[in-house]
Design an enzyme around this catalytic site. Structure first.
Site, PDB file in Angstrom:
ATOM      1  N   ASN A 183       0.704  -1.129  -0.111  1.00 11.52           N
ATOM      2  CA  ASN A 183      -0.028  -0.058  -0.050  1.00 11.52           C
ATOM      3  C   ASN A 183       0.891   1.203  -0.041  1.00 11.52           C
ATOM      4  O   ASN A 183       1.592   1.456   0.999  1.00 11.52           O
ATOM      5  CB  ASN A 183      -0.890  -0.252   1.321  1.00 11.52           C
ATOM      6  N   TRP A 184       1.057   2.093  -1.344  1.00 12.71           N
ATOM      7  CA  TRP A 184       1.880   3.017  -1.473  1.00 12.71           C
ATOM      8  C   TRP A 184       1.291   4.223  -0.678  1.00 12.71           C
ATOM      9  O   TRP A 184       2.192   5.482  -0.369  1.00 12.71           O
ATOM     10  CB  TRP A 184       2.424   3.257  -2.738  1.00 12.71           C
ATOM     11  N   LYS A 185       0.025   4.124  -0.250  1.00 13.05           N
ATOM     12  CA  LYS A 185      -0.566   5.396   0.338  1.00 13.05           C
ATOM     13  C   LYS A 185      -0.455   6.614  -0.404  1.00 13.05           C
ATOM     14  O   LYS A 185      -0.291   6.584  -1.774  1.00 13.05           O
ATOM     15  CB  LYS A 185      -0.040   5.549   1.875  1.00 13.05           C
ATOM     16  N   HIS A 217      -9.451   1.159   5.085  1.00  7.14           N
ATOM     17  CA  HIS A 217      -8.111   1.293   5.913  1.00  7.14           C
ATOM     18  C   HIS A 217      -8.540   2.058   6.703  1.00  7.14           C
ATOM     19  O   HIS A 217      -9.229   3.124   6.826  1.00  7.14           O
ATOM     20  CB  HIS A 217      -7.265   1.905   4.736  1.00  7.14           C
ATOM     21  N   GLU A 242      -6.979   4.446   7.749  1.00  2.00           N
ATOM     22  CA  GLU A 242      -6.661   6.187   7.561  1.00  2.00           C
ATOM     23  C   GLU A 242      -7.821   6.620   6.987  1.00  2.00           C
ATOM     24  O   GLU A 242      -7.974   7.785   7.038  1.00  2.00           O
ATOM     25  CB  GLU A 242      -5.416   6.125   6.747  1.00  2.00           C
ATOM     26  N   GLU A 257      -5.368  -5.089  10.660  1.00  6.36           N
ATOM     27  CA  GLU A 257      -4.366  -3.997  10.697  1.00  6.36           C
ATOM     28  C   GLU A 257      -4.633  -3.193  12.051  1.00  6.36           C
ATOM     29  O   GLU A 257      -5.353  -2.375  12.046  1.00  6.36           O
ATOM     30  CB  GLU A 257      -4.079  -2.784   9.488  1.00  6.36           C
ATOM     31  N   GLY A 303       2.460   2.241  10.640  1.00  6.00           N
ATOM     32  CA  GLY A 303       3.636   3.350  10.780  1.00  6.00           C
ATOM     33  C   GLY A 303       4.373   3.586  11.730  1.00  6.00           C
ATOM     34  O   GLY A 303       5.001   4.874  11.925  1.00  6.00           O
ATOM     35  N   SER A 346       3.430  -2.212  10.227  1.00  9.99           N
ATOM     36  CA  SER A 346       4.703  -2.302  10.536  1.00  9.99           C
ATOM     37  C   SER A 346       5.575  -3.768  10.182  1.00  9.99           C
ATOM     38  O   SER A 346       6.381  -4.185  10.882  1.00  9.99           O
ATOM     39  CB  SER A 346       5.186  -2.078  11.922  1.00  9.99           C
ATOM     40  N   GLY A 355       2.786  -1.354   4.198  1.00  6.83           N
ATOM     41  CA  GLY A 355       2.820   0.090   3.702  1.00  6.83           C
ATOM     42  C   GLY A 355       4.293   0.587   3.473  1.00  6.83           C
ATOM     43  O   GLY A 355       4.682   0.501   2.432  1.00  6.83           O
ATOM     44  N   GLY A 356       4.954   1.355   4.597  1.00  7.12           N
ATOM     45  CA  GLY A 356       6.326   1.827   4.405  1.00  7.12           C
ATOM     46  C   GLY A 356       7.358   0.964   3.708  1.00  7.12           C
ATOM     47  O   GLY A 356       7.952   1.373   2.807  1.00  7.12           O
TER      48      GLY A 356
HETATM   49  P1  PGA Z   1       2.879   0.235   7.752  1.00  6.83           P
HETATM   50  O1  PGA Z   1       1.613   0.363   6.685  1.00  6.83           O
HETATM   51  O2  PGA Z   1       3.580  -1.140   7.114  1.00  6.83           O
HETATM   52  O3  PGA Z   1       3.667   1.578   7.352  1.00  6.83           O
HETATM   53  O4  PGA Z   1       2.613   0.017   9.185  1.00  6.83           O
HETATM   54  C1  PGA Z   1       0.591  -0.822   6.973  1.00  6.83           C
HETATM   55  C2  PGA Z   1      -0.646  -0.279   6.263  1.00  6.83           C
HETATM   56  O5  PGA Z   1      -1.329   0.828   6.584  1.00  6.83           O
HETATM   57  O6  PGA Z   1      -1.343  -0.902   5.280  1.00  6.83           O
END
Ligand code: PGA
Length: 244
Positions: A9-11, A92, A94, A159, A165, A204, A225-226
């Protein structure tokens, strides 16, 4: 048995120059697991063209519940499919937090995604306060009940909000407890087909913890994500899943 999947997930990250990371990843040999990258909408078409015919699939990060119409700034599931996506992340945390998305809206979006031929990746997970209060399983059960569509053709991502993050992750026992509960709930709802739903852990996930997380029962992969932004890190996570 659920198919294994490593989803990135590149957000709100990634410009055309960052497609270089995808080219690097494509230089690796094809893994036996499904691999998915979900860039922001402006990059989706270019990334899908780059990945067409390769082992990397693409997806969106959200879609509107309506097929088309006067919804400035939104994209429909059909638009994502038209740009080359085969999946879409929905619900998600977010989006639940930043855009106040309730379960019923996420369910409507999941149904719109299915109607457009996309596989929804429905996200659930507790906040830190909910975990501290001992409410994790109840919160996740409620989110599943309210946001899953009525058919089983989905992916579910667990999640924990507090692990996204932050570099913090639940213990392996805590991940296993929630994933076992999600599996039981999927089987209760969809019968044997519930066993085939890929259950991804997200929050994470890094090259350094991926192998341990992928050994947990009912963890079929990760939503990353990251660490999905760099080919070296995401490639290591894919390799860990392939070896699990
Ligand atoms: P993260 O994000 O790996 O940066 O913690 C995961 C996500 O929100 O899908």
């Amino acid at each position: 048995m659920a198919q294994k999947m490593a989803a990135g997930n590149w957000k709100m990250n990634g410009l055309k120059t960052d497609l270089a990371e995808v080219r690097t990843l494509l230089g690796e040999s094809k893994p036996s697991v499904d691999v998915l990258l979900c860039p922001a909408s402006p990059l989706l078409g270019a990334m899908s063209t780059l990945c067409d015919g390769t082992w990397i699939k693409t997806g969106g990060q959200d879609c509107h519940a309506s097929p088309s119409g006067a919804h400035t700034g939104d994209v429909s599931a059909a638009m994502l499919a038209d740009a080359g996506a085969s999946y879409v992340i929905l619900g998600h945390s977010e989006r639940r937090a930043d855009h106040g998305e309730p379960d019923a809206l996420i369910k409507a979006k999941a149904e719109a995604a299915l109607a457009a031929g996309l596989t929804p990746i429905v996200c659930v997970g507790e906040t830190e306060a909910q975990r501290d209060a001992g409410d994790t399983l109840a919160v996740v059960a409620g989110q599943l009940a309210g946001s899953l569509p009525d058919v089983s053709g989905v992916v579910i991502a667990y999640e924990p909000v507090w692990a996204i993050g932050t570099g913090r992750t639940p213990t392996l026992a805590q991940i296993g407890e929630v994933h076992d509960a999600i599996r039981a709930s999927a089987v209760a709802r969809f019968g044997a087909a519930g066993d085939d739903i890929p259950l991804l852990y997200g929050g994470s996930v890094k090259p350094g913890n991926a192998t341990d997380i992928f050994a947990v029962s009912n963890v079929d992969g990760a939503l990353v994500g990251g660490a999905s932004l760099k080919a070296a890190d995401f490639g290591a996570i894919i390799a860990a899943l392939d070896a699990a």
